[in-house]
Design an enzyme around this catalytic site. Structure first.
Site, PDB file in Angstrom:
ATOM      1  N   HIS A  45       0.802  -1.225   0.000  1.00 15.93           N
ATOM      2  CA  HIS A  45       0.000   0.000   0.000  1.00 15.93           C
ATOM      3  C   HIS A  45       0.838   1.280   0.000  1.00 15.93           C
ATOM      4  CE1 HIS A  45      -3.806  -2.059   0.228  1.00 15.93           C
ATOM      5  NE2 HIS A  45      -3.422  -2.735   1.283  1.00 15.93           N
ATOM      6  N   GLN A 147      -0.525 -13.490   5.190  1.00 18.72           N
ATOM      7  CA  GLN A 147      -1.669 -12.702   5.640  1.00 18.72           C
ATOM      8  C   GLN A 147      -2.977 -13.382   5.272  1.00 18.72           C
ATOM      9  OE1 GLN A 147       0.112  -8.414   4.480  1.00 18.72           O
ATOM     10  NE2 GLN A 147      -1.986  -8.386   5.235  1.00 18.72           N
ATOM     11  N   GLU A 149      -6.958 -12.415   5.142  1.00 19.46           N
ATOM     12  CA  GLU A 149      -7.676 -11.138   5.123  1.00 19.46           C
ATOM     13  C   GLU A 149      -9.110 -11.267   4.640  1.00 19.46           C
ATOM     14  OE1 GLU A 149      -4.937  -7.885   3.741  1.00 19.46           O
ATOM     15  OE2 GLU A 149      -3.939  -9.570   2.758  1.00 19.46           O
ATOM     16  N   ASP A 175      -8.914  -5.352   5.768  1.00 19.38           N
ATOM     17  CA  ASP A 175      -9.526  -6.092   4.665  1.00 19.38           C
ATOM     18  C   ASP A 175     -10.520  -7.128   5.168  1.00 19.38           C
ATOM     19  OD1 ASP A 175      -8.465  -5.107   2.124  1.00 19.38           O
ATOM     20  OD2 ASP A 175      -6.522  -5.701   2.915  1.00 19.38           O
TER      21      ASP A 175
END
EC number: 4.1.2.52
Length: 265
Positions: A45, A147, A149, A175
């Site tokens: 990000h 991860q 999410e 998320d």
């Protein structure tokens, strides 16, 4: 070769981290001296690329804080480049199932255990072939954090936890809350119940649970539940909120901001 962050997780020592999104080696070095156990260099990000990750790794290297790098995607080519510039611990985003977790692990291992390309003569990671027997030591020094999410990833968590080489599982509350229909509200009771259940499953499987949470009370709650790597803030947020608070004390130009007590970041 060793990986101090991986060793700490194996020993069950909670590690407190900070997210880096400023893409600056100067600010990375400043924060490396702040006392955090680990610093996350974000390539998903934040507008980082391999060269900016490299300079931040170099800036952090003299300090006790351990770097963790998040690639933009579970991409073996990108992962290979990040490993060659010196990343040892990766946080791989949006892993949905065991197959994707295995791909992440294999991307960090030299053959025959994986698919990492051999280019150690060109790599900072091997000190340009000055690390004796690097190719035979590197695999064990890698730390793979995946991860989860989404609801799909939560459903597949038991199978993800069975993947050899996955050292930890990071729960992405922003998320996850969006996927559960509670976007912008990671503190919703349904989201919190899912997070707490996931932390317990991860610990029971002998892996390290991780999360990012700027809300101090919740961050401490996750540590009490057994989370082992917890990021408790973000550099961009610290700078923005601190600057806004200072301006507000001296001017009438106060900026309306997000309440960080209700946010992940």
């Amino acid at each position: 070769m060793n990986n101090a962050f991986k060793d700490a997780l194996k020993a069950g020592r909670p590690q407190i981290g900070l997210w880096l999104g400023l893409c600056s080696s100067y600010s990375a070095e400043l924060l490396a001296g702040a006392g955090f156990d680990w610093l996350l260099i974000d390539g998903e990000h934040a507008p980082n690329n391999v060269p900016t990750v490299l300079t931040q790794l170099q800036a952090i290297a003299p300090y006790p804080s351990q770097p963790v790098v998040r690639p933009s995607w579970n991409d073996p080519v990108q992962i290979k480049q990040l490993l060659d510039v010196g990343a040892q611990t990766l946080l791989v985003p949006m892993v949905q199932n065991a197959e994707e977790a295995r791909l992440a692990v294999r991307a960090t291992r030299y053959p025959p255990a994986g698919i990492r390309g051999v280019g150690s003569a060109l790599a900072r990671a091997s000190r340009w072939n000055r690390v004796p027997d690097y190719i035979h030591q590197a695999n064990d020094a890698m730390c793979v954090l995946v991860q989860i999410e989404t609801r799909e990833a939560l459903k597949n968590l038991p199978q993800i936890l069975d993947v050899d080489g996955v050292d930890g599982v990071f729960i992405g509350p922003a998320d996850l809350s969006a996927d559960m229909g509670h976007g912008g509200n990671p503190q919703h009771p349904e989201v919190q119940a899912a997070i707490e259940d996931a932390i317990q499953q991860i610990r029971q499987a002998g892996k390290a649970p991780g999360i990012l949470m700027a809300n101090e009370q919740l961050a401490k709650r996750y540590l009490e539940l057994g989370a082992l790597f917890v990021a408790v803030g973000v550099d961009t947020t610290l700078l923005a909120r601190g600057a806004e608070a200072l301006a507000a004390r001296f001017t009438h130009n106060a900026t309306t901001t997000t309440d960080n007590n209700k946010s992940v970041y």
